[in-house]
Scaffold this active site. Structure first.
Site, short mmCIF file in Angstrom:
data_model
loop_
_atom_site.label_atom_id
_atom_site.label_comp_id
_atom_site.label_asym_id
_atom_site.label_seq_id
_atom_site.Cartn_x
_atom_site.Cartn_y
_atom_site.Cartn_z
N TYR A 183 0.85 -1.19 0.00
CA TYR A 183 0.00 0.00 0.00
C TYR A 183 0.89 1.25 0.00
O TYR A 183 2.06 1.19 0.39
CB TYR A 183 -0.91 -0.04 1.24
CG TYR A 183 -1.81 1.15 1.40
CD1 TYR A 183 -2.85 1.37 0.51
CD2 TYR A 183 -1.61 2.06 2.44
CE1 TYR A 183 -3.67 2.47 0.64
CE2 TYR A 183 -2.43 3.16 2.58
CZ TYR A 183 -3.46 3.37 1.68
OH TYR A 183 -4.26 4.46 1.81
N THR A 185 1.51 3.81 1.76
CA THR A 185 2.29 4.29 2.91
C THR A 185 3.23 3.22 3.48
O THR A 185 3.95 3.49 4.43
CB THR A 185 1.35 4.72 4.06
OG1 THR A 185 0.54 3.59 4.40
CG2 THR A 185 0.48 5.90 3.67
N LYS A 186 3.23 2.03 2.92
CA LYS A 186 4.05 0.95 3.50
C LYS A 186 5.53 1.11 3.11
O LYS A 186 5.87 1.94 2.26
CB LYS A 186 3.49 -0.41 3.07
CG LYS A 186 2.05 -0.66 3.57
CD LYS A 186 2.01 -0.91 5.05
CE LYS A 186 0.69 -0.88 5.78
NZ LYS A 186 -0.56 -1.25 5.28
N ASN A 187 6.40 0.29 3.72
CA ASN A 187 7.85 0.47 3.53
C ASN A 187 8.29 0.34 2.08
O ASN A 187 9.25 0.97 1.66
CB ASN A 187 8.63 -0.53 4.39
CG ASN A 187 8.66 -0.13 5.84
OD1 ASN A 187 7.82 0.66 6.27
ND2 ASN A 187 9.60 -0.66 6.60
#
Ligand SMILES: *Cc1c(COP(=O)(O)O)cnc(C)c1O
Length: 387
Positions: A183, A185-187
């Site tokens: 997604y 905002t994920k790393n």
């Protein structure tokens, strides 16, 4: 303090010219949906974490859903998970018609407490879904032992875990089905996307479920070597990843170690900055594990402040600092309260943590100056509102 003009966003993505070039390359070819780039992304991901097998999907939620289906979970079954997680972890249990059984957390790490899991296991328990919250691995030795002892499965919610390790083993290399999120905002991100890792036979089952339930490598039916023939053995879902998304994933995976190094430096900077601040409890990472540092979650100490967490967030906002809260616990959402009758008292540690947690800005995009500014803003608020 002097409030700066430029807003510090919570978690801006880390895409650059390399990702744009790789997507352009894909767009210039004739494979837009699941094709050679997705196959390559799956192989590279497998290699990175040391998984037996991997399946690229359009979300982590999709991965968790078909993992439950692949294990045959349905009505009458119980699935244990943590109260402190994103709603998707519990929603998928509802999707397959099973019962959500919530467990409270450890107060320091905010991870699911294995001793509480043990108390909730019944004859109907089919799966435990531990969530590696903020990128810190759960106590998998204890959880796997419980599962083995009671003959139940484990599905790891590894949405935050790139790259997380237990000892020198990456999350994603275990025998458990493990779901990752890409997604925005994920790393690492593919805009939207996910990966499911695990044993070959289960991943093969999940693969069929992820593409309408069509038999063997149905996407190959448009290749010269492919055939138009297929059979639908089960009404599956439409959860496959496109080659456009995989292009982003391939580059993000290449950059991951470098991006992770930047996260580590930011976390160290925060830890130094808040060292002598009694009003702010820093996140705890236990020895023997590597956290991916997906989130930097502080807890505001309500007794030492005249304002509560919500007001603290507002004060940060007026200082142009973006934050988030991970998470509103499952038992505090109306659907789950109405269906299961849960109240805050049922999961006292998660309820109490929820009133204190704030996720501060954390992305490899942030400069040392950005993070120093956030530290200064937090200290300024503490100075003004301390008791
Ligand atoms: C982000 C997230 C998910 C869902 O991931 P998607 O890829 O958006 O479906 C699931 N669980 C946790 C803990 C998450 O943070």
């Amino acid at each position: 303090m002097k409030i700066r003009e430029q807003f510090v966003p919570f978690s801006p993505p880390t895409l650059g010219p390399e990702e744009i070039a790789e997507v352009s390359d894909t767009l210039s070819k004739d494979w837009l949906s699941t094709g050679p780039k997705t196959k390559l992304f799956e192989e590279k991901f497998c290699g990175y974490v040391g998984a037996e097998s991997a399946l690229a999907l359009n979300s982590c939620t999709a991965g968790l859903h078909i993992a439950l289906m692949a294990l045959g979970v349905g009505p009458g079954d119980e699935v244990i998970t943590t109260a402190m997680t994103f709603c998707a972890t519990a929603n998928v249990v509802e999707h397959v018609g099973a019962k959500v059984v919530l467990v409270d957390i450890e107060p320091d790490t905010l991870l699911i407490d294995p001793r509480e899991i043990e108390k909730k296991i019944t004859k109907k328990t089919k799966v435990i879904i531990p969530v590696h919250y903020a990128g810190q691995p759960c106590d998998m030795a204890a959880i796997n032992a419980l599962a083995e002892c009671h003959g139940i499965h484990v599905i790891e919610d590894a949405a935050h875990c790139m790259p997380s390790k237990i000892g020198n083993q990456f999350i994603g290399s275990s025998k458990n089905l493990t779901a990752f999120s890409f997604y925005a905002t994920k790393n690492m991100t593919t805009g939207e996307g996910g990966m499911l890792t695990g044993p070959k036979d289960l991943i093969q089952k999940a693969k069929v479920l992820s593409l309408h339930g069509m038999s063997h490598d149905a996407w190959k039916r448009f290749e010269k070597s492919g055939s138009w023939k297929y059979d639908v053995g089960i009404p599956g879902y439409k959860y496959n990843m496109s080659d456009i998304q995989s292009s982003l994933g391939l580059v993000q995976l290449k950059k991951l170690s470098d991006l992770y190094g930047k996260r580590v430096r930011i976390v160290e900077q925060y830890n130094r900055g808040f060292k002598d601040l009694a009003q702010i409890t820093r996140p705890v990472v236990k020895p023997g594990v590597q956290s991916s540092h997906h989130l930097y979650v502080v807890q505001v100490n309500n007794e030492l402040l005249k304002i509560d967490r919500d007001q603290f967030i507002e004060e940060l906002k007026t200082r142009n600092v973006g934050t988030s809260v991970h998470y509103i616990p499952i038992h505090m959402h109306s659907y789950y309260q109405n269906k299961y009758g849960w109240t805050e008292k049922d999961f006292p540690r998660a309820s109490s943590a929820f009133k204190k947690i704030i996720s501060l800005p954390l992305s490899p995009r942030h400069s040392e100056e950005d993070i120093n500014y956030v530290i200064e803003a937090v200290k300024d608020i503490v100075q003004i509102f301390k008791r």
